[in-house]
Design a protein around this motif. Structure first.
Motif, PDB file in Angstrom:
ATOM      1  N   ALA A  15     -61.474 -11.573 -20.172  1.00  0.00           N
ATOM      2  CA  ALA A  15     -61.637 -10.286 -19.502  1.00  0.00           C
ATOM      3  C   ALA A  15     -60.609 -10.190 -18.382  1.00  0.00           C
ATOM      4  O   ALA A  15     -60.267 -11.195 -17.758  1.00  0.00           O
ATOM      5  CB  ALA A  15     -63.056 -10.164 -18.941  1.00  0.00           C
ATOM      6  N   PRO A  16     -60.074  -8.998 -18.112  1.00  0.00           N
ATOM      7  CA  PRO A  16     -59.008  -8.849 -17.110  1.00  0.00           C
ATOM      8  C   PRO A  16     -59.363  -9.467 -15.765  1.00  0.00           C
ATOM      9  O   PRO A  16     -60.477  -9.323 -15.269  1.00  0.00           O
ATOM     10  CB  PRO A  16     -58.847  -7.335 -17.002  1.00  0.00           C
ATOM     11  CG  PRO A  16     -59.243  -6.828 -18.338  1.00  0.00           C
ATOM     12  CD  PRO A  16     -60.371  -7.710 -18.771  1.00  0.00           C
ATOM     13  N   ARG A  17     -58.378 -10.169 -15.180  1.00  0.00           N
ATOM     14  CA  ARG A  17     -58.559 -10.843 -13.905  1.00  0.00           C
ATOM     15  C   ARG A  17     -57.472 -10.418 -12.925  1.00  0.00           C
ATOM     16  O   ARG A  17     -56.318 -10.215 -13.306  1.00  0.00           O
ATOM     17  CB  ARG A  17     -58.523 -12.361 -14.084  1.00  0.00           C
ATOM     18  CG  ARG A  17     -59.675 -12.883 -14.917  1.00  0.00           C
ATOM     19  CD  ARG A  17     -59.603 -14.379 -15.138  1.00  0.00           C
ATOM     20  NE  ARG A  17     -60.733 -14.843 -15.942  1.00  0.00           N
ATOM     21  CZ  ARG A  17     -60.920 -16.100 -16.313  1.00  0.00           C
ATOM     22  NH1 ARG A  17     -60.052 -17.039 -15.954  1.00  0.00           N
ATOM     23  NH2 ARG A  17     -61.971 -16.429 -17.041  1.00  0.00           N
ATOM     24  N   ILE A  18     -57.857 -10.312 -11.660  1.00  0.00           N
ATOM     25  CA  ILE A  18     -56.911  -9.982 -10.599  1.00  0.00           C
ATOM     26  C   ILE A  18     -56.263 -11.269 -10.115  1.00  0.00           C
ATOM     27  O   ILE A  18     -56.947 -12.200  -9.699  1.00  0.00           O
ATOM     28  CB  ILE A  18     -57.616  -9.279  -9.431  1.00  0.00           C
ATOM     29  CG1 ILE A  18     -58.293  -7.993  -9.920  1.00  0.00           C
ATOM     30  CG2 ILE A  18     -56.628  -8.959  -8.313  1.00  0.00           C
ATOM     31  CD1 ILE A  18     -59.179  -7.332  -8.879  1.00  0.00           C
ATOM     32  N   ILE A  19     -54.923 -11.310 -10.155  1.00  0.00           N
ATOM     33  CA  ILE A  19     -54.214 -12.534  -9.766  1.00  0.00           C
ATOM     34  C   ILE A  19     -53.196 -12.297  -8.655  1.00  0.00           C
ATOM     35  O   ILE A  19     -52.574 -13.243  -8.169  1.00  0.00           O
ATOM     36  CB  ILE A  19     -53.513 -13.182 -10.980  1.00  0.00           C
ATOM     37  CG1 ILE A  19     -52.500 -12.203 -11.601  1.00  0.00           C
ATOM     38  CG2 ILE A  19     -54.531 -13.626 -12.013  1.00  0.00           C
ATOM     39  CD1 ILE A  19     -51.619 -12.834 -12.669  1.00  0.00           C
ATOM     40  N   GLY A  20     -53.014 -11.056  -8.247  1.00  0.00           N
ATOM     41  CA  GLY A  20     -52.058 -10.765  -7.174  1.00  0.00           C
ATOM     42  C   GLY A  20     -52.530  -9.580  -6.344  1.00  0.00           C
ATOM     43  O   GLY A  20     -53.106  -8.632  -6.882  1.00  0.00           O
ATOM     44  N   PHE A  21     -52.297  -9.647  -5.039  1.00  0.00           N
ATOM     45  CA  PHE A  21     -52.740  -8.600  -4.121  1.00  0.00           C
ATOM     46  C   PHE A  21     -51.569  -8.175  -3.234  1.00  0.00           C
ATOM     47  O   PHE A  21     -50.770  -9.008  -2.813  1.00  0.00           O
ATOM     48  CB  PHE A  21     -53.870  -9.103  -3.213  1.00  0.00           C
ATOM     49  CG  PHE A  21     -55.051  -9.675  -3.941  1.00  0.00           C
ATOM     50  CD1 PHE A  21     -56.175  -8.903  -4.180  1.00  0.00           C
ATOM     51  CD2 PHE A  21     -55.040 -10.992  -4.389  1.00  0.00           C
ATOM     52  CE1 PHE A  21     -57.274  -9.423  -4.838  1.00  0.00           C
ATOM     53  CE2 PHE A  21     -56.133 -11.522  -5.051  1.00  0.00           C
ATOM     54  CZ  PHE A  21     -57.249 -10.747  -5.280  1.00  0.00           C
ATOM     55  N   GLY A 330     -58.137 -15.963  -0.906  1.00  0.00           N
ATOM     56  CA  GLY A 330     -58.211 -17.207  -0.151  1.00  0.00           C
ATOM     57  C   GLY A 330     -59.620 -17.612   0.235  1.00  0.00           C
ATOM     58  O   GLY A 330     -59.864 -18.762   0.597  1.00  0.00           O
ATOM     59  N   ARG A 331     -60.569 -16.676   0.147  1.00  0.00           N
ATOM     60  CA  ARG A 331     -61.957 -16.991   0.487  1.00  0.00           C
ATOM     61  C   ARG A 331     -62.779 -17.413  -0.733  1.00  0.00           C
ATOM     62  O   ARG A 331     -63.788 -18.101  -0.596  1.00  0.00           O
ATOM     63  CB  ARG A 331     -62.657 -15.769   1.094  1.00  0.00           C
ATOM     64  CG  ARG A 331     -62.054 -15.209   2.351  1.00  0.00           C
ATOM     65  CD  ARG A 331     -63.006 -14.168   2.925  1.00  0.00           C
ATOM     66  NE  ARG A 331     -62.384 -13.384   3.986  1.00  0.00           N
ATOM     67  CZ  ARG A 331     -63.034 -12.497   4.719  1.00  0.00           C
ATOM     68  NH1 ARG A 331     -64.327 -12.288   4.505  1.00  0.00           N
ATOM     69  NH2 ARG A 331     -62.418 -11.818   5.663  1.00  0.00           N
TER      70      ARG A 331
END
Length: 364
Positions: A15-21, A330-331
């Motif tokens: 499932a789609p994952r967030i890897i950059g902000f 980071g948390r």
């Protein structure tokens, strides 16, 4: 050829994952003291009515000039998200951008950003929306990550104040107009989404419901913030009255948003059979800080488990959910659960999102 085929077979889709902000907040933060000096909005009034400490503007009110475009902000936010994700720009398959304040009716701002990033032949989509737009854009992007598509760049941003009439005498504005300058800020946020099996914040589900049938809009924005000087004075007054650049029904918003937030939260938790205690972090709707705090209290949540930024950034619309997500970076630890809610008062839209942090090696 065989090596390439083996690489394709070994690639595990999830499932789609967030890897950059990424984020971009224009200029230096404008404090309440500065608001009083430049716009004659009393600091005590802002503290009492809104509660925000500062905000960022794409305009310079003292010079009466627009300093940044939405394209500027979205490009910077996108570049940060791409760099943090550790991928090459050419690997991005699709861009989805949400905004209530595009730079032009045409060309679409998403295509101006794609041009700045040098992404030829990329698929682009733009959503016109208010506070619900960020989650709508994420919903669209995650459904586009199919087949050979691996990476989606999702951007949300608004530059509300470029539509305000910078030539006006701010000392003569009504409180219903002044509140917009103190409440809203400008900015952009971005995330890099992938369906590759890697460490990231996985999107479990997204709720998006229009519930405004028969309801008057809680917020209206127009393109007519500045009236041409060659229009007769009477006409100018009538135009400003009819086409005020931004106006809100604050009583309706104060009544409806907490109720709608509770409804969305209940739906999201029931969908996963979770209790509130199972959730690691909550992303509440970000209006003004005073109202946001009331919503948090009404949900019986502690500030320790809510991710808030509106006090410092102002309400920057489509950017806010991405700024909240960036604060989580980071948390998070494996199996941490995140629930977010965004309510759009323009014609009453309820949106929400469930995310879980997954470890790429164990997929847990």
């Amino acid at each position: 050829m065989l090596v390439q085929e083996l690489k394709q077979e070994s690639r595990v889709k999830v499932a789609p994952r967030i890897i950059g902000f990424g984020e971009c907040l224009p200029g230096k933060p404008v404090t309440n003291e500065q608001m009083e000096d430049v716009l004659s909005i009393r600091k005590e009034w802002i503290d009492t009515m809104i509660g925000n400490h500062s905000r960022h503007f794409a305009v310079d009110f003292s010079k009466r000039t627009v300093e940044y475009s939405l394209t500027d902000l979205c490009t910077v936010a996108a570049e940060e998200a791409i760099e943090q994700a550790g991928i090459q720009r050419k690997e991005i398959d699709v861009i989805v951008l949400s905004t209530a304040t595009p730079d032009h009716l045409m060309p679409a701002t998403v295509n101006l950003v794609a041009d700045r990033l040098g992404l030829q032949n990329i698929q682009t989509y733009q959503i016109q929306a208010g506070c619900s737009g960020a989650l709508q854009a994420l919903d669209v992007a995650r459904h586009l990550l199919v087949g050979e598509r691996r990476y989606a760049l999702v951007i949300g941003g608004d530059v509300c104040n470029k539509y305000m009439d910078l030539t006006r005498d701010f000392t003569k504005l009504r409180s219903s107009e002044l509140i917009n300058y103190a409440l809203f800020g400008d900015g952009a946020g971005a995330i890099l989404l992938t369906n590759e099996n890697c460490d990231g914040l996985e999107i479990t589900s997204i709720e998006n419901r229009f519930v405004g049938v028969g309801e008057e809009p809680g917020q209206v924005m127009n393109w007519f913030g500045t009236v041409p000087e060659n229009v007769q004075e009477l006409s100018k007054r009538e135009l400003r009255k009819q086409f005020q650049s931004a106006k809100e029904d604050y009583k309706a918003i104060e009544k409806q948003v907490p109720l709608m937030t509770a409804q969305v939260l209940k739906t999201l938790l029931e969908d996963r059979n979770w209790k509130k205690e199972d959730v690691t972090y909550f992303l509440p709707p970000q209006l003004g800080w005073n109202m946001t705090k009331k919503i948090i209290e009404s949900l019986d949540l502690s500030l320790d488990v809510t991710i808030n930024c509106v006090q410092e950034t102002g309400n920057n619309g489509n950017a806010l959910p991405f700024l909240q997500l960036k604060k989580l970076h980071g948390r998070l630890k494996p199996s941490n659960k995140v629930v977010g809610v965004a309510i759009e008062s323009s014609k009453w839209i309820k949106t929400g999102i469930i995310l879980e942090y997954k470890n790429g090696e164990t997929n847990e």
